[in-house]
Design a protein around this motif. Structure first.
Motif, PDB file in Angstrom:
ATOM      1  N   GLY A 210       0.690  -1.249   0.014  1.00  0.00           N
ATOM      2  CA  GLY A 210       0.046  -0.125  -0.004  1.00  0.00           C
ATOM      3  C   GLY A 210       1.165   1.123  -0.182  1.00  0.00           C
ATOM      4  N   PHE A 211       0.139   1.962   0.121  1.00  0.00           N
ATOM      5  CA  PHE A 211       1.328   3.919  -0.121  1.00  0.00           C
ATOM      6  C   PHE A 211       0.999   4.894   1.412  1.00  0.00           C
ATOM      7  N   VAL A 212       1.719   4.629   2.024  1.00  0.00           N
ATOM      8  CA  VAL A 212       2.457   5.615   3.069  1.00  0.00           C
ATOM      9  C   VAL A 212       2.618   6.741   2.943  1.00  0.00           C
ATOM     10  N   ALA A 213       2.193   7.705   3.781  1.00  0.00           N
ATOM     11  CA  ALA A 213       3.243   9.433   3.860  1.00  0.00           C
ATOM     12  C   ALA A 213       4.120   9.132   4.773  1.00  0.00           C
ATOM     13  N   ASP A 214       5.065   9.828   4.498  1.00  0.00           N
ATOM     14  CA  ASP A 214       6.140   9.716   5.484  1.00  0.00           C
ATOM     15  C   ASP A 214       5.992  10.237   6.692  1.00  0.00           C
TER      16      ASP A 214
ATOM     17  N   VAL B 135       9.404   2.125  -0.373  1.00  0.00           N
ATOM     18  CA  VAL B 135      10.544   3.027  -1.478  1.00  0.00           C
ATOM     19  C   VAL B 135       9.634   4.198  -1.585  1.00  0.00           C
ATOM     20  N   LEU B 136      10.616   4.740  -2.175  1.00  0.00           N
ATOM     21  CA  LEU B 136       9.894   6.838  -1.981  1.00  0.00           C
ATOM     22  C   LEU B 136       9.469   6.825  -3.267  1.00  0.00           C
ATOM     23  N   VAL B 137       8.163   7.510  -3.789  1.00  0.00           N
ATOM     24  CA  VAL B 137       7.607   7.192  -4.757  1.00  0.00           C
ATOM     25  C   VAL B 137       7.434   8.578  -5.065  1.00  0.00           C
ATOM     26  N   GLU B 138       8.418   8.720  -6.476  1.00  0.00           N
ATOM     27  CA  GLU B 138       8.290  10.503  -7.266  1.00  0.00           C
ATOM     28  C   GLU B 138       8.269  11.106  -5.792  1.00  0.00           C
TER      29      GLU B 138
ATOM     30  N   ARG C  15       6.354   3.749  -0.950  1.00  0.00           N
ATOM     31  CA  ARG C  15       5.198   1.928  -1.523  1.00  0.00           C
ATOM     32  C   ARG C  15       5.596   1.007  -0.672  1.00  0.00           C
ATOM     33  N   THR C  16       5.226   0.480  -0.074  1.00  0.00           N
ATOM     34  CA  THR C  16       5.216  -0.222   1.457  1.00  0.00           C
ATOM     35  C   THR C  16       4.714  -1.152   1.732  1.00  0.00           C
TER      36      THR C  16
ATOM     37  N   PRO D  20      -3.917  -7.035   7.218  1.00  0.00           N
ATOM     38  CA  PRO D  20      -2.994  -6.217   6.972  1.00  0.00           C
ATOM     39  C   PRO D  20      -3.628  -4.427   7.484  1.00  0.00           C
ATOM     40  N   PRO D  21      -2.520  -3.371   7.260  1.00  0.00           N
ATOM     41  CA  PRO D  21      -2.932  -2.139   7.005  1.00  0.00           C
ATOM     42  C   PRO D  21      -3.630  -2.008   6.362  1.00  0.00           C
ATOM     43  N   ALA D  22      -4.987  -0.799   7.046  1.00  0.00           N
ATOM     44  CA  ALA D  22      -6.323  -0.360   5.836  1.00  0.00           C
ATOM     45  C   ALA D  22      -6.079  -0.763   4.630  1.00  0.00           C
ATOM     46  N   GLY D  23      -6.485  -0.170   3.880  1.00  0.00           N
ATOM     47  CA  GLY D  23      -6.047   0.191   2.401  1.00  0.00           C
ATOM     48  C   GLY D  23      -4.747  -0.758   1.482  1.00  0.00           C
TER      49      GLY D  23
END
Ligand code: ADP
Length: 314
Positions: free
Chosen positions: A233-237, A253-256, A261-262, A272-275
């Protein structure tokens, strides 16, 4: 196992004391075998003991049934070794360098040493560069020259330590193809911390962590053993620390430059984490689970697969 390398109860304690190997049991059959682990895990210690260069504190190593510790000369006569750092004389041509190394190893042939060198250069695709100085060789060419000296004398066992560091992708592929060819009929141990090397080349693999063997398996069995347990999933810093605290984080992994991308490992009983969505497990995931997760949480099918399950060519 009579054929190949058979390691039992191998312990190495260096002065300090440093427990570099904490009781390794491992069978390495003929063909490519990947030994994967982070720096300091004990790979070089294991290789140098297998090569008869260093004595273990306890345990045994047999090559084709012969005790390597009691008879180090038996393995040395049958060993090709490509160390991590190979010293070349830059002013010599590739052919002269190889002839020099053959002389050191005491290797010649019915048509002389130069003919042996030329055959070896042909074998590693360096015939065209035989008269060029080693100083002008690329990293990949130097590695292939190192491989040429390692396979001189047709060794039964070939030990290759971290061979692709610093090679560009094309050279890496070339080196891989060559190594795979050379594995026919011999034991080849590739020691590396690069998961990709093993995924590409090795039908069987071992993973070593702090002196213990935590996996003895095949790349596909390791991936299959994690099936359904990796989510992405995607997670903000700003949210990563919280995510890492609640879940078993494998990679982020930082994307753009904006989001990560976690990937997380979710054992069967956990949520699993939500989303997050299920994602096919990679060998990188399997490696990270073995490095980061407590032993009792590692899915057993991930760490072990029977020798019969080896899949040559995969
Ligand atoms: P790797 O090849 O996986 O990087 P090594 O086998 O080189 O691991 O090292 C394993 C452990 O043993 C490390 O903690 C390292 O510092 C230690 N070690 C290696 N060689 C020696 C030595 N000659 N004397 C003392 N400690 C050593």
């Amino acid at each position: 196992m009579a054929s190949g390398l058979s390691i039992r109860g191998l312990v190495k304690i260096y002065p300090g004391p440093v427990s570099a190997l904490r009781g390794i049991d491992l069978d390495v059959p003929t063909g490519m075998f990947g030994l994967l682990g982070p720096n300091g895990a004990g790979k070089s210690t294991l290789m140098t003991i297998a090569a008869g260069l260093v004595e273990p504190t306890a345990g045994s190593v047999l090559l084709d049934g012969v005790d390597v510790v009691a008879r180090p000369e038996f393995v040395r006569e049958r060993l090709g070794y490509l160390p991590q750092e190979f010293g070349f004389y830059p002013d010599l041509t590739g052919r002269a360098m190889l002839e020099f190394l053959l002389r050191l190893k005491g290797i010649s042939g019915p048509r002389g040493r130069r003919a042996v060198a030329d055959e070896l250069l042909e074998r590693v695709n360096l015939a065209d560069a035989a008269n060029r100085k080693v100083a002008g060789y690329s990293g990949g060419m130097k590695q292939r020259l190192g491989l040429a000296q390692a396979i001189a004398g047709d060794p039964r066992i070939l030990i290759v330590d971290e061979p692709t560091a610093g090679l560009d992708p094309e050279e890496r592929q070339r080196f891989y193809r060559l190594l795979a060819e050379l594995a026919a009929g011999r034991v080849v141990i590739l020691s590396t911390h690069i998961v990709d090397d093993v995924a590409t080349l090795c039908p069987r693999m071992g993973i070593i962590r702090q002196g213990s063997l935590v996996a003895d398996t095949t790349p596909s069995a390791a991936r299959d053993g994690l099936a359904g347990m990796v989510f992405e999933g995607f997670v903000a810093d700003a949210d990563l620390p919280a995510c890492a605290a609640r879940h078993r984080l494998l990679s982020a992994v930082l994307v753009e430059g904006r989001t990560n991308r976690t990937r997380v490992f979710v054992p069967p009983a956990a949520e699993p984490p939500a989303g997050f969505s299920p994602s096919p497990a990679t060998l990188d995931d399997a490696y990270l689970v073995l490095m980061r997760v407590a032993a009792d949480e590692v899915p057993p099918a991930l760490a072990r697969s029977a020798p019969a399950a080896a899949e040559p060519g995969r």
